[in-house]
Enzyme design. Structure first.
Site, PDB file in Angstrom:
ATOM      1  CB  ILE A  75      -2.213  -0.187 -12.816  1.00 49.75           C
ATOM      2  CG1 ILE A  75      -3.578   0.749 -12.831  1.00 49.75           C
ATOM      3  CG2 ILE A  75      -1.969  -0.445 -11.346  1.00 49.75           C
ATOM      4  CD1 ILE A  75      -4.838  -0.271 -12.448  1.00 49.75           C
ATOM      5  CD  GLU A 109       7.573  -6.645 -11.407  1.00 45.59           C
ATOM      6  OE1 GLU A 109       8.240  -5.695 -11.807  1.00 45.59           O
ATOM      7  OE2 GLU A 109       7.789  -7.833 -11.396  1.00 45.59           O
ATOM      8  CG  ASN A 114       2.310   1.374  -4.316  1.00 49.19           C
ATOM      9  OD1 ASN A 114       1.350   1.825  -3.744  1.00 49.19           O
ATOM     10  ND2 ASN A 114       2.284   1.541  -5.577  1.00 49.19           N
ATOM     11  CE1 TYR A 121      -3.019  -3.710  -7.944  1.00 52.88           C
ATOM     12  CE2 TYR A 121      -0.880  -3.664  -6.946  1.00 52.88           C
ATOM     13  CZ  TYR A 121      -1.713  -3.178  -7.916  1.00 52.88           C
ATOM     14  OH  TYR A 121      -0.958  -2.260  -8.897  1.00 52.88           O
TER      15      TYR A 121
END
Length: 159
Positions: A75, A109, A114, A121
């Site tokens: 993504i 993952e 990040n 998430y």
């Protein structure tokens, strides 16, 4: 899906969009996927969605689903479009489509470094399920070995 307030639309991508995807991928990631890898993500096990504004691809997501297990493979949102909630819009659509196709879990993952992605998430309900030690290449300034961990995360739908 169209967001009437901002004129963003999310729609399936096709192999004809690979060059645009590669341009976004190359801008968004320090170690981007190759053009050949992106080309390999079209077929019956994959869903590839893009988010557009005025017919310009701003980001995309690639999901592979095998029976009831979906995996978010990639993504990304172009750097100039980041910070506008486009990744969240795209991820919410990915989750909705996976659930509509009977997924019970969405796996992914993410690089340990990040922080923005991990925060997104977690905010959407993903939980850490494991790690792959020294999985991703990284700048030597981040880690003397030039590698960083991959954080494994899962989202499970509650019945």
């Amino acid at each position: 899906m169209t967001d009437n307030g901002s004129l963003f639309s999310i729609s399936p991508l096709t192999p004809e969009n690979v060059q645009e995807m590669y341009a976004v991928e190359s801008q968004a990631h320090t170690h981007p996927w190759s053009l050949v890898s992106l080309e390999g993500c079209f077929g019956h096990l994959y869903r590839v969605l893009g988010i557009h504004q005025h017919n310009k691809l701003l980001g995309f997501a690639i999901v592979q689903q095998i029976v009831d297990e979906a995996t978010l493979l990639d993504i990304c949102v172009s750097p100039i479009s980041q910070g506008q909630g486009l990744g969240k819009k795209l991820l919410l659509q990915v989750l909705a489509e996976a659930k509509a196709c009977d997924a019970v879990v969405m796996m992914l993952e993410v690089r340990e470094s990040n922080i923005a992605a991990k925060s997104l998430y977690e905010a959407l309900g993903f939980v850490e399920s494991g790690r792959r030690k020294n999985y991703y290449p990284c700048e030597l300034s981040l880690n003397a070995a030039g590698k960083e961990d991959a954080i494994l995360m899962d989202y499970c739908w509650q019945d």
